[in-house]
Scaffold this active site. Structure first.
Site, short mmCIF file in Angstrom:
data_model
loop_
_atom_site.label_atom_id
_atom_site.label_comp_id
_atom_site.label_asym_id
_atom_site.label_seq_id
_atom_site.Cartn_x
_atom_site.Cartn_y
_atom_site.Cartn_z
N GLU A 128 0.82 -1.21 0.00
CA GLU A 128 0.00 0.00 0.00
C GLU A 128 0.86 1.26 0.00
O GLU A 128 0.54 2.26 -0.66
CB GLU A 128 -0.94 0.00 1.22
CG GLU A 128 -2.05 -1.01 1.14
CD GLU A 128 -3.11 -0.63 0.12
OE1 GLU A 128 -4.20 -0.20 0.51
OE2 GLU A 128 -2.83 -0.75 -1.09
N THR A 181 -5.49 7.44 -4.97
CA THR A 181 -5.57 7.61 -3.51
C THR A 181 -4.82 8.85 -3.06
O THR A 181 -5.29 9.61 -2.20
CB THR A 181 -5.01 6.37 -2.80
OG1 THR A 181 -5.77 5.22 -3.20
CG2 THR A 181 -5.09 6.52 -1.29
#
Length: 309
Positions: A128, A181
């Site tokens: 991530e 994101t």
């Protein structure tokens, strides 16, 4: 066992009030991946279908996670990896998390389970970080643990698996646009008012309590986000119309899935969830934007093995 095929589910993170702290896994929506353990050292991504992703192991989250795991006493081994993406990166459904958590799970199985669930989560969080710049745990832990999860603490990492009421269903609409994101995080304020913080904390507590007590009314009243949603919804076309339609057609609540653009709604019962899907479809069908709609139970299993040799 030296070959493993897995399914790694899409996930909904934040769940309105639980920014970076709440998430749940979906059924049937997700990626498939194949891992082959080898005595030839090195990590090789041999096939990618469904998305334009890098084969460079230093740029693909799969390679980042695999390197970190093999560097822990397994550098003499190698692995060949195939990735079959069934939903788009930038969807708000945890695309990078599905790859990262799937890698952590599969390699742990092939290495005969040397790592705990929290250790696997930490490895997946490195993926991530490579994808969006932050070691976020909500999506990856939802995929690994299955069901509904609460990231109670990041330091030290503490994941709590929450109960899921039997009749809780999710409806998600995924407009076929990409929101990165990092871009979605850049629109957020660094500071929030004490009033908004108090409201948000109370809603997280209410949602957790509602899940434990099967109290759908409490779940509904707690699915409110006064901090993140007001800022991020401007990035998602027709968000307010979709949310209003969902609630008017029986949804317990609706919000942004992860960073968007996917919008999720939670409902009591499959019939209501399907009605919400129809309402979302009406909002989007004349917008000129391609989209997909899915109705899903909460996936309490998480990542699963499809085949092994």
């Amino acid at each position: 066992m030296n070959e493993l095929k897995i399914f790694s589910p899409a996930t909904v993170a934040n769940v309105s009030c639980g920014f970076d702290a709440l998430g749940f896994a979906l059924e049937h929506i997700g990626d498939e991946m194949v891992f082959r353990l080898s005595n030839t050292p090195g990590i090789r991504i041999t096939k990618i279908e469904g998305a334009n992703l890098s084969f460079d192991i230093n740029e693909n989250v799969v390679g980042v996670v695999a390197q970190a795991m093999l560097n822990r006493d397994y550098a003499h081994l190698g692995v060949d990896i195939e990735i079959y993406k069934n939903f788009k990166p930038g969807s708000g459904l945890g695309s990078s998390a599905a790859s990262a958590s799937g890698t952590a799970y599969a390699l742990n199985e092939l290495l005969e389970r040397p790592f705990s669930m929290l250790e696997m989560t930490k490895f997946a969080m490195l993926g991530e970080e490579a994808a969006c710049g932050s070691q976020i745990a909500d999506n990856v832990s939802a995929a690994l643990f299955g069901g509904f999860i609460l990231v109670r603490s990041y330091d030290p990492l503490d994941i709590v698996k929450l109960p899921v009421p039997d009749q809780l269903y999710a409806t998600v609409i995924h407009p076929q646009i990409e929101i990165k994101t990092k871009d979605a995080r850049d629109v957020l304020n660094e500071h929030v008012s004490l009033k908004d913080a108090t409201t948000q904390w109370a809603n997280v507590g209410g949602l957790v309590s509602g899940l434990h007590s099967n109290n759908y009314d409490l779940i509904s009243s707690s699915l409110q986000d006064v901090i993140v949603e007001p800022l991020r919804k401007q990035l998602i076309p027709h968000f307010d119309a979709v949310k209003t339609a969902a609630v008017h057609n029986g949804a317990l609540g609706a919000g942004i899935s992860g960073s968007g653009p996917t919008i999720f709604a939670l409902s009591k019962g499959i019939d209501t969830a399907k009605k919400v899907a129809e309402a979302m479809d009406i909002v989007y069908k004349n917008t000129g934007i391609d989209y997909e709609i899915h109705v899903s139970k909460i996936n309490t299993e998480g990542i699963k093995i499809l085949d092994q040799k």
